[in-house]
Design a protein around this motif. Structure first.
Motif, PDB file in Angstrom:
ATOM      1  N   MET A  73      42.792  43.736  53.635  1.00  0.00           N
ATOM      2  CA  MET A  73      43.852  43.277  52.742  1.00  0.00           C
ATOM      3  C   MET A  73      43.280  42.698  51.451  1.00  0.00           C
ATOM      4  N   ALA A  74      42.141  41.998  51.566  1.00  0.00           N
ATOM      5  CA  ALA A  74      41.482  41.503  50.353  1.00  0.00           C
ATOM      6  C   ALA A  74      41.038  42.674  49.481  1.00  0.00           C
ATOM      7  N   GLY A  75      40.503  43.736  50.124  1.00  0.00           N
ATOM      8  CA  GLY A  75      40.105  44.931  49.385  1.00  0.00           C
ATOM      9  C   GLY A  75      41.281  45.588  48.690  1.00  0.00           C
ATOM     10  N   VAL A  76      42.433  45.616  49.349  1.00  0.00           N
ATOM     11  CA  VAL A  76      43.645  46.174  48.745  1.00  0.00           C
ATOM     12  C   VAL A  76      44.054  45.352  47.523  1.00  0.00           C
ATOM     13  N   ILE A  77      44.037  44.021  47.666  1.00  0.00           N
ATOM     14  CA  ILE A  77      44.428  43.141  46.558  1.00  0.00           C
ATOM     15  C   ILE A  77      43.499  43.328  45.367  1.00  0.00           C
ATOM     16  N   TRP A  78      42.181  43.369  45.621  1.00  0.00           N
ATOM     17  CA  TRP A  78      41.228  43.507  44.520  1.00  0.00           C
ATOM     18  C   TRP A  78      41.296  44.891  43.882  1.00  0.00           C
ATOM     19  N   ALA A  79      41.512  45.919  44.690  1.00  0.00           N
ATOM     20  CA  ALA A  79      41.650  47.266  44.131  1.00  0.00           C
ATOM     21  C   ALA A  79      42.901  47.359  43.272  1.00  0.00           C
ATOM     22  N   ARG A  80      43.984  46.770  43.766  1.00  0.00           N
ATOM     23  CA  ARG A  80      45.226  46.753  43.001  1.00  0.00           C
ATOM     24  C   ARG A  80      45.049  45.997  41.687  1.00  0.00           C
ATOM     25  N   CYS A  81      44.354  44.872  41.762  1.00  0.00           N
ATOM     26  CA  CYS A  81      44.079  44.057  40.579  1.00  0.00           C
ATOM     27  C   CYS A  81      43.253  44.844  39.565  1.00  0.00           C
ATOM     28  N   PHE A  82      42.223  45.550  40.049  1.00  0.00           N
ATOM     29  CA  PHE A  82      41.406  46.358  39.142  1.00  0.00           C
ATOM     30  C   PHE A  82      42.234  47.495  38.553  1.00  0.00           C
ATOM     31  N   GLY A  83      43.081  48.111  39.376  1.00  0.00           N
ATOM     32  CA  GLY A  83      43.914  49.205  38.896  1.00  0.00           C
ATOM     33  C   GLY A  83      44.838  48.786  37.772  1.00  0.00           C
ATOM     34  N   ILE A  84      45.282  47.535  37.781  1.00  0.00           N
ATOM     35  CA  ILE A  84      46.182  47.025  36.745  1.00  0.00           C
ATOM     36  C   ILE A  84      45.416  46.633  35.501  1.00  0.00           C
ATOM     37  N   PHE A  85      44.337  45.865  35.663  1.00  0.00           N
ATOM     38  CA  PHE A  85      43.646  45.278  34.515  1.00  0.00           C
ATOM     39  C   PHE A  85      42.409  46.058  34.069  1.00  0.00           C
ATOM     40  N   ARG A  86      41.915  46.992  34.897  1.00  0.00           N
ATOM     41  CA  ARG A  86      40.718  47.784  34.596  1.00  0.00           C
ATOM     42  C   ARG A  86      39.529  46.895  34.242  1.00  0.00           C
ATOM     43  N   SER A  87      39.394  45.802  34.963  1.00  0.00           N
ATOM     44  CA  SER A  87      38.288  44.867  34.762  1.00  0.00           C
ATOM     45  C   SER A  87      37.902  44.282  36.107  1.00  0.00           C
ATOM     46  N   ILE A  88      36.597  44.114  36.351  1.00  0.00           N
ATOM     47  CA  ILE A  88      36.171  43.508  37.610  1.00  0.00           C
ATOM     48  C   ILE A  88      36.152  41.985  37.529  1.00  0.00           C
ATOM     49  N   THR A  89      36.316  41.419  36.330  1.00  0.00           N
ATOM     50  CA  THR A  89      36.204  39.968  36.175  1.00  0.00           C
ATOM     51  C   THR A  89      37.234  39.192  36.986  1.00  0.00           C
ATOM     52  N   PRO A  90      38.544  39.503  36.903  1.00  0.00           N
ATOM     53  CA  PRO A  90      39.494  38.757  37.745  1.00  0.00           C
ATOM     54  C   PRO A  90      39.233  38.951  39.230  1.00  0.00           C
ATOM     55  N   CYS A  91      38.794  40.151  39.601  1.00  0.00           N
ATOM     56  CA  CYS A  91      38.456  40.420  41.006  1.00  0.00           C
ATOM     57  C   CYS A  91      37.258  39.572  41.428  1.00  0.00           C
ATOM     58  N   TYR A  92      36.273  39.475  40.543  1.00  0.00           N
ATOM     59  CA  TYR A  92      35.077  38.688  40.839  1.00  0.00           C
ATOM     60  C   TYR A  92      35.415  37.212  41.016  1.00  0.00           C
ATOM     61  N   LEU A  93      36.269  36.674  40.156  1.00  0.00           N
ATOM     62  CA  LEU A  93      36.617  35.257  40.247  1.00  0.00           C
ATOM     63  C   LEU A  93      37.271  34.933  41.588  1.00  0.00           C
ATOM     64  N   SER A  94      38.195  35.794  42.018  1.00  0.00           N
ATOM     65  CA  SER A  94      38.855  35.538  43.293  1.00  0.00           C
ATOM     66  C   SER A  94      37.921  35.814  44.472  1.00  0.00           C
ATOM     67  N   HIS A  95      37.074  36.823  44.333  1.00  0.00           N
ATOM     68  CA  HIS A  95      36.097  37.151  45.379  1.00  0.00           C
ATOM     69  C   HIS A  95      35.104  35.999  45.537  1.00  0.00           C
ATOM     70  N   LEU A  96      34.658  35.438  44.427  1.00  0.00           N
ATOM     71  CA  LEU A  96      33.726  34.313  44.462  1.00  0.00           C
ATOM     72  C   LEU A  96      34.335  33.140  45.227  1.00  0.00           C
ATOM     73  N   ALA A  97      35.603  32.843  44.951  1.00  0.00           N
ATOM     74  CA  ALA A  97      36.267  31.726  45.631  1.00  0.00           C
ATOM     75  C   ALA A  97      36.394  31.991  47.128  1.00  0.00           C
ATOM     76  N   ALA A  98      36.729  33.229  47.480  1.00  0.00           N
ATOM     77  CA  ALA A  98      36.848  33.595  48.900  1.00  0.00           C
ATOM     78  C   ALA A  98      35.500  33.476  49.603  1.00  0.00           C
ATOM     79  N   ASP A  99      34.437  33.965  48.952  1.00  0.00           N
ATOM     80  CA  ASP A  99      33.105  33.889  49.554  1.00  0.00           C
ATOM     81  C   ASP A  99      32.618  32.446  49.664  1.00  0.00           C
ATOM     82  N   LEU A 100      32.977  31.610  48.692  1.00  0.00           N
ATOM     83  CA  LEU A 100      32.605  30.199  48.766  1.00  0.00           C
ATOM     84  C   LEU A 100      33.231  29.555  50.003  1.00  0.00           C
ATOM     85  N   ALA A 101      34.506  29.862  50.254  1.00  0.00           N
ATOM     86  CA  ALA A 101      35.171  29.335  51.449  1.00  0.00           C
ATOM     87  C   ALA A 101      34.483  29.830  52.716  1.00  0.00           C
ATOM     88  N   LEU A 102      34.105  31.110  52.735  1.00  0.00           N
ATOM     89  CA  LEU A 102      33.431  31.679  53.906  1.00  0.00           C
ATOM     90  C   LEU A 102      32.069  31.035  54.136  1.00  0.00           C
TER      91      LEU A 102
END
Length: 226
Positions: free
Chosen positions: A187-216
């Motif tokens: 589901m996280a992969g779906v959200i990030w792929a959808r986010c990239f599909g809309i904005f065509r940038s990995i930066t917003p995906c990276y910011l949210s991924h970083l926060a998720a990995d920090l929690a993990l």
């Protein structure tokens, strides 16, 4: 165009699973870690080589981002951070077999505090960017070429989930936990792929991924180090 994209996917998608299988099951310890490192280098270098040598275009990192996309990335990251820590605190810590997880990590020689901290820091700051660059910035776009934009979201998320399943099986013996973890990663992969599909940038995906990995990593430290 589709055939070329398929070749690219075939060359890159299995790499992380091969690395995970080697380090966790085939050759635990430094031999498996070496294979995992080589696979990790391939994961980063292959898209760059492909863009320059096969597609004959300048290296595109997809870093430019609008204010709106940055806001979305931060919001998603805070939500994921809270969900992960909340799920662990209220459910996960009572469900996990901590002794079993620690024993499994020890067999992989990754239970030293400095190694746990160093690995966690790398995963949070560096690996989260690598995964976004590869899985959204490259794999998702190749899936778009082959299967179209809508299907690419789900297929690229499935590819992204594969090596995480290997790691989940390696670190815990509870198949319900593996299933829940795999569903969460998907589901996280779906959200990030959808986010990239809309904005065509990995930066917003990276910011949210970083926060998720920090929690993990916070969860991992609590489980492994007490």
């Amino acid at each position: 165009m589709k055939k070329r994209a398929l070749w690219a996917l075939a060359a890159i998608v299995p790499a992380t699973s091969i690395g995970a299988l080697s380090s966790a099951f085939i050759a635990p310890g430094w031999p498996g870690q070496l294979v995992a490192i080589i696979c990790g280098l391939w994961l980063v270098l292959f898209p760059m080589i492909w863009q320059r040598s096969i597609e004959l275009r300048p290296l595109a990192l997809g870093l430019s981002a609008s204010q709106k996309s940055l806001g979305i990335g931060v919001t998603l990251g805070l939500a994921m951070f809270g969900i992960i820590l909340g799920s662990y605190w209220w459910v996960g810590r009572h469900w996990l077999d901590v002794a079993d997880i620690r024993a499994r990590v020890a067999t992989m020689q990754m239970n030293v505090p400095l190694m746990v901290f160093g690995f966690g820091t790398f995963q949070t700051l560096v690996n989260s960017w690598i995964e976004e660059y590869v899985w959204r910035g490259f794999v998702y776009q190749k899936c778009e070429v082959v299967w179209g934009k809508s299907a690419a979201v789900w297929i690229s998320a499935a590819f992204f989930t594969l090596h995480h399943v290997v790691l989940l099986v390696a670190y815990c013996g509870d198949w319900w936990l593996v299933a829940v973890g795999a569903a969460a990663v998907f589901m996280a992969g779906v959200i990030w792929a959808r986010c990239f599909g809309i904005f065509r940038s990995i930066t917003p995906c990276y910011l949210s991924h970083l926060a998720a990995d920090l929690a993990l990593q916070i969860v991992s430290w609590h489980v492994l180090m007490g």
